[in-house]
Design a protein around this motif. Sequence first.
Motif, PDB file in Angstrom:
ATOM      1  N   ARG A   1     -38.304  35.990  44.271  1.00  0.00           N
ATOM      2  CA  ARG A   1     -37.178  36.032  43.337  1.00  0.00           C
ATOM      3  C   ARG A   1     -37.053  37.398  42.657  1.00  0.00           C
ATOM      4  O   ARG A   1     -36.826  37.518  41.454  1.00  0.00           O
ATOM      5  N   ILE A   2     -37.193  38.436  43.465  1.00  0.00           N
ATOM      6  CA  ILE A   2     -37.091  39.802  42.940  1.00  0.00           C
ATOM      7  C   ILE A   2     -35.658  40.103  42.512  1.00  0.00           C
ATOM      8  O   ILE A   2     -35.437  40.760  41.490  1.00  0.00           O
ATOM      9  N   ARG A   3     -34.674  39.616  43.246  1.00  0.00           N
ATOM     10  CA  ARG A   3     -33.270  39.861  42.871  1.00  0.00           C
ATOM     11  C   ARG A   3     -32.959  39.281  41.490  1.00  0.00           C
ATOM     12  O   ARG A   3     -32.250  39.901  40.703  1.00  0.00           O
ATOM     13  N   GLU A   4     -33.484  38.091  41.213  1.00  0.00           N
ATOM     14  CA  GLU A   4     -33.278  37.494  39.886  1.00  0.00           C
ATOM     15  C   GLU A   4     -33.876  38.390  38.807  1.00  0.00           C
ATOM     16  O   GLU A   4     -33.268  38.607  37.763  1.00  0.00           O
ATOM     17  N   ARG A   5     -35.069  38.888  39.084  1.00  0.00           N
ATOM     18  CA  ARG A   5     -35.722  39.779  38.128  1.00  0.00           C
ATOM     19  C   ARG A   5     -34.899  41.054  37.952  1.00  0.00           C
ATOM     20  O   ARG A   5     -34.744  41.562  36.844  1.00  0.00           O
ATOM     21  N   LEU A   6     -34.383  41.582  39.048  1.00  0.00           N
ATOM     22  CA  LEU A   6     -33.595  42.805  38.988  1.00  0.00           C
ATOM     23  C   LEU A   6     -32.314  42.594  38.190  1.00  0.00           C
ATOM     24  O   LEU A   6     -31.956  43.426  37.353  1.00  0.00           O
ATOM     25  N   ASP A   7     -31.634  41.493  38.411  1.00  0.00           N
ATOM     26  CA  ASP A   7     -30.417  41.203  37.646  1.00  0.00           C
ATOM     27  C   ASP A   7     -30.726  41.137  36.153  1.00  0.00           C
ATOM     28  O   ASP A   7     -30.020  41.727  35.335  1.00  0.00           O
ATOM     29  N   SER A   8     -31.782  40.421  35.807  1.00  0.00           N
ATOM     30  CA  SER A   8     -32.178  40.314  34.406  1.00  0.00           C
ATOM     31  C   SER A   8     -32.539  41.685  33.844  1.00  0.00           C
ATOM     32  O   SER A   8     -32.134  42.049  32.735  1.00  0.00           O
ATOM     33  N   CYS A   9     -33.286  42.437  34.618  1.00  0.00           N
ATOM     34  CA  CYS A   9     -33.716  43.768  34.177  1.00  0.00           C
ATOM     35  C   CYS A   9     -32.518  44.686  33.944  1.00  0.00           C
ATOM     36  O   CYS A   9     -32.450  45.379  32.933  1.00  0.00           O
ATOM     37  N   LEU A  10     -31.579  44.693  34.855  1.00  0.00           N
ATOM     38  CA  LEU A  10     -30.415  45.571  34.721  1.00  0.00           C
ATOM     39  C   LEU A  10     -29.590  45.225  33.493  1.00  0.00           C
ATOM     40  O   LEU A  10     -29.125  46.116  32.764  1.00  0.00           O
ATOM     41  N   LYS A  11     -29.423  43.929  33.222  1.00  0.00           N
ATOM     42  CA  LYS A  11     -28.686  43.521  32.022  1.00  0.00           C
ATOM     43  C   LYS A  11     -29.400  44.022  30.767  1.00  0.00           C
ATOM     44  O   LYS A  11     -28.773  44.538  29.846  1.00  0.00           O
ATOM     45  N   ARG A  12     -30.714  43.872  30.751  1.00  0.00           N
ATOM     46  CA  ARG A  12     -31.457  44.266  29.560  1.00  0.00           C
ATOM     47  C   ARG A  12     -31.591  45.780  29.451  1.00  0.00           C
ATOM     48  O   ARG A  12     -31.643  46.318  28.341  1.00  0.00           O
ATOM     49  N   LEU A  13     -31.607  46.486  30.572  1.00  0.00           N
ATOM     50  CA  LEU A  13     -31.596  47.952  30.515  1.00  0.00           C
ATOM     51  C   LEU A  13     -30.279  48.452  29.929  1.00  0.00           C
ATOM     52  O   LEU A  13     -30.259  49.398  29.134  1.00  0.00           O
ATOM     53  N   ARG A  14     -29.186  47.820  30.326  1.00  0.00           N
ATOM     54  CA  ARG A  14     -27.891  48.194  29.758  1.00  0.00           C
ATOM     55  C   ARG A  14     -27.873  47.941  28.250  1.00  0.00           C
ATOM     56  O   ARG A  14     -27.345  48.754  27.478  1.00  0.00           O
ATOM     57  N   LEU A  15     -28.433  46.807  27.835  1.00  0.00           N
ATOM     58  CA  LEU A  15     -28.526  46.518  26.399  1.00  0.00           C
ATOM     59  C   LEU A  15     -29.349  47.578  25.676  1.00  0.00           C
ATOM     60  O   LEU A  15     -29.003  48.010  24.571  1.00  0.00           O
ATOM     61  N   THR A  16     -30.451  47.991  26.295  1.00  0.00           N
ATOM     62  CA  THR A  16     -31.315  48.995  25.675  1.00  0.00           C
ATOM     63  C   THR A  16     -30.606  50.340  25.564  1.00  0.00           C
ATOM     64  O   THR A  16     -30.762  51.050  24.571  1.00  0.00           O
ATOM     65  N   THR A  17     -29.805  50.667  26.552  1.00  0.00           N
ATOM     66  CA  THR A  17     -29.004  51.887  26.485  1.00  0.00           C
ATOM     67  C   THR A  17     -28.033  51.809  25.305  1.00  0.00           C
ATOM     68  O   THR A  17     -27.855  52.779  24.564  1.00  0.00           O
ATOM     69  N   LEU A  18     -27.437  50.642  25.120  1.00  0.00           N
ATOM     70  CA  LEU A  18     -26.550  50.448  23.969  1.00  0.00           C
ATOM     71  C   LEU A  18     -27.323  50.561  22.662  1.00  0.00           C
ATOM     72  O   LEU A  18     -26.801  51.067  21.666  1.00  0.00           O
ATOM     73  N   LEU A  19     -28.564  50.096  22.661  1.00  0.00           N
ATOM     74  CA  LEU A  19     -29.398  50.202  21.462  1.00  0.00           C
ATOM     75  C   LEU A  19     -29.558  51.658  21.050  1.00  0.00           C
ATOM     76  O   LEU A  19     -29.421  51.996  19.871  1.00  0.00           O
ATOM     77  N   TYR A  20     -29.855  52.512  22.019  1.00  0.00           N
ATOM     78  CA  TYR A  20     -30.003  53.937  21.692  1.00  0.00           C
ATOM     79  C   TYR A  20     -28.723  54.481  21.059  1.00  0.00           C
ATOM     80  O   TYR A  20     -28.770  55.182  20.045  1.00  0.00           O
ATOM     81  N   SER A  21     -27.578  54.162  21.634  1.00  0.00           N
ATOM     82  CA  SER A  21     -26.301  54.637  21.081  1.00  0.00           C
ATOM     83  C   SER A  21     -26.081  54.103  19.677  1.00  0.00           C
ATOM     84  O   SER A  21     -25.647  54.836  18.780  1.00  0.00           O
TER      85      SER A  21
END
Length: 153
Positions: A35-55
Amino acid sequence: MQHITDGLQDTHLSAQEMIDNLMTSQRIPRDDPDRIRERLDSCLKRLRLTTLLYSAIIQRRLKTLPPLITEQAPPVARRLDEVYPLLKSLPHRFGEVACAFYDLDTGAIDEAMDSCFFDAFAAAEMLKAPWTGTQDKFTEWADKFQVGIKKPD
Protein backbone atom coordinates in the motif's frame (compact mmCIF):
# COMPACT_ATOMS: atom_id res chain seq x y z
CA MET A 1 17.28 16.66 -12.48
CA GLN A 2 15.46 19.71 -13.80
CA HIS A 3 12.73 17.57 -15.43
CA ILE A 4 11.83 16.19 -12.00
CA THR A 5 11.07 19.60 -10.55
CA ASP A 6 9.47 21.11 -13.66
CA GLY A 7 5.93 20.20 -12.67
CA LEU A 8 6.18 20.49 -8.90
CA GLN A 9 4.87 24.06 -8.92
CA ASP A 10 1.72 22.78 -10.60
CA THR A 11 -0.54 21.77 -7.73
CA HIS A 12 -2.78 19.92 -10.18
CA LEU A 13 -0.30 17.11 -10.79
CA SER A 14 -1.73 13.78 -9.79
CA ALA A 15 0.08 11.53 -7.35
CA GLN A 16 0.73 9.10 -10.22
CA GLU A 17 2.33 11.82 -12.34
CA MET A 18 4.58 12.76 -9.41
CA ILE A 19 5.48 9.11 -8.93
CA ASP A 20 6.36 8.77 -12.59
CA ASN A 21 8.53 11.90 -12.47
CA LEU A 22 10.31 11.05 -9.24
CA MET A 23 10.72 7.32 -9.53
CA THR A 24 12.07 6.74 -12.99
CA SER A 25 14.16 3.70 -12.03
CA GLN A 26 12.02 2.34 -9.18
CA ARG A 27 8.39 1.51 -9.76
CA ILE A 28 5.70 0.77 -7.26
CA PRO A 29 4.47 -2.72 -8.08
CA ARG A 30 1.12 -2.69 -9.89
CA ASP A 31 -0.51 -4.86 -7.22
CA ASP A 32 1.07 -2.63 -4.51
CA PRO A 33 0.92 -5.23 -1.72
CA ASP A 34 2.49 -2.81 0.80
CA ARG A 35 0.00 0.00 0.00
CA ILE A 36 2.78 2.40 -0.93
CA ARG A 37 0.47 4.44 -3.19
CA GLU A 38 -1.87 5.07 -0.25
CA ARG A 39 1.09 6.23 1.80
CA LEU A 40 2.27 8.45 -1.05
CA ASP A 41 -1.15 10.07 -1.47
CA SER A 42 -1.32 10.78 2.25
CA CYS A 43 2.25 12.06 2.26
CA LEU A 44 1.70 14.41 -0.68
CA LYS A 45 -1.40 15.92 0.91
CA ARG A 46 0.44 16.52 4.16
CA LEU A 47 3.53 17.87 2.39
CA ARG A 48 1.32 20.41 0.65
CA LEU A 49 -0.17 21.34 4.03
CA THR A 50 3.32 21.76 5.46
CA THR A 51 4.28 24.03 2.58
CA LEU A 52 1.22 26.13 3.41
CA LEU A 53 2.35 26.17 7.04
CA TYR A 54 5.63 27.78 6.07
CA SER A 55 3.80 30.47 4.08
CA ALA A 56 1.38 31.10 6.93
CA ILE A 57 4.19 31.34 9.49
CA ILE A 58 5.99 33.89 7.36
CA GLN A 59 2.85 35.95 6.74
CA ARG A 60 1.20 35.71 10.17
CA ARG A 61 4.10 35.33 12.59
CA LEU A 62 7.44 36.45 11.16
CA LYS A 63 6.14 39.56 9.40
CA THR A 64 4.30 40.51 12.59
CA LEU A 65 7.23 40.10 14.97
CA PRO A 66 7.28 42.87 17.57
CA PRO A 67 10.49 44.85 17.99
CA LEU A 68 12.91 42.71 19.92
CA ILE A 69 14.14 45.60 22.06
CA THR A 70 11.13 45.72 24.36
CA GLU A 71 9.80 43.98 27.44
CA GLN A 72 8.21 41.40 25.11
CA ALA A 73 11.56 40.39 23.67
CA PRO A 74 12.53 37.52 26.02
CA PRO A 75 9.35 35.44 25.51
CA VAL A 76 9.34 36.13 21.76
CA ALA A 77 13.00 35.24 21.42
CA ARG A 78 12.46 32.06 23.45
CA ARG A 79 9.63 30.95 21.17
CA LEU A 80 11.73 31.64 18.10
CA ASP A 81 14.67 29.73 19.58
CA GLU A 82 12.40 26.74 20.24
CA VAL A 83 10.69 26.61 16.84
CA TYR A 84 13.70 27.43 14.67
CA PRO A 85 15.35 23.97 14.89
CA LEU A 86 12.08 22.31 13.88
CA LEU A 87 11.53 24.57 10.89
CA LYS A 88 15.17 24.21 9.89
CA SER A 89 15.03 20.39 10.02
CA LEU A 90 11.82 19.93 8.04
CA PRO A 91 13.39 20.23 4.56
CA HIS A 92 15.89 17.51 5.52
CA ARG A 93 13.03 15.37 6.79
CA PHE A 94 11.26 15.82 3.44
CA GLY A 95 14.38 14.39 1.82
CA GLU A 96 14.31 11.40 4.17
CA VAL A 97 10.68 10.76 3.24
CA ALA A 98 11.50 10.94 -0.47
CA CYS A 99 14.42 8.51 -0.05
CA ALA A 100 12.22 6.05 1.82
CA PHE A 101 9.64 6.17 -0.99
CA TYR A 102 12.37 5.76 -3.58
CA ASP A 103 13.61 2.65 -1.74
CA LEU A 104 10.02 1.34 -1.44
CA ASP A 105 10.76 0.61 2.24
CA THR A 106 7.41 0.79 4.04
CA GLY A 107 8.97 0.79 7.52
CA ALA A 108 11.25 3.67 6.62
CA ILE A 109 8.38 5.47 4.88
CA ASP A 110 6.17 5.28 7.97
CA GLU A 111 9.00 6.31 10.29
CA ALA A 112 10.10 9.24 8.13
CA MET A 113 6.53 10.48 7.64
CA ASP A 114 5.78 10.23 11.38
CA SER A 115 8.91 12.19 12.24
CA CYS A 116 8.40 14.82 9.56
CA PHE A 117 4.74 15.50 10.23
CA PHE A 118 5.15 15.37 14.01
CA ASP A 119 7.67 18.19 13.70
CA ALA A 120 5.31 20.17 11.45
CA PHE A 121 2.51 19.66 13.98
CA ALA A 122 4.80 20.81 16.81
CA ALA A 123 5.92 23.92 14.91
CA ALA A 124 2.30 24.90 14.34
CA GLU A 125 1.62 24.38 18.05
CA MET A 126 4.58 26.52 19.09
CA LEU A 127 3.51 29.41 16.89
CA LYS A 128 -0.25 29.02 17.25
CA ALA A 129 -0.60 31.92 19.68
CA PRO A 130 0.17 35.36 18.26
CA TRP A 131 2.89 37.50 19.82
CA THR A 132 0.23 39.62 21.51
CA GLY A 133 -1.46 36.63 23.14
CA THR A 134 -4.88 37.06 21.54
CA GLN A 135 -6.24 34.66 18.96
CA ASP A 136 -6.06 35.52 15.28
CA LYS A 137 -6.65 33.95 11.85
CA PHE A 138 -3.44 31.92 12.09
CA THR A 139 -4.53 30.45 15.44
CA GLU A 140 -7.73 29.14 13.85
CA TRP A 141 -5.88 27.97 10.73
CA ALA A 142 -3.22 26.19 12.84
CA ASP A 143 -5.95 24.17 14.59
CA LYS A 144 -7.26 23.02 11.20
CA PHE A 145 -3.71 22.35 9.99
CA GLN A 146 -3.06 20.12 12.99
CA VAL A 147 -6.19 18.08 12.30
CA GLY A 148 -5.21 17.71 8.64
CA ILE A 149 -1.59 16.82 9.32
CA LYS A 150 -2.56 14.10 11.82
CA LYS A 151 -4.99 12.17 9.67
CA PRO A 152 -3.31 9.56 7.51
CA ASP A 153 -5.52 9.95 4.45
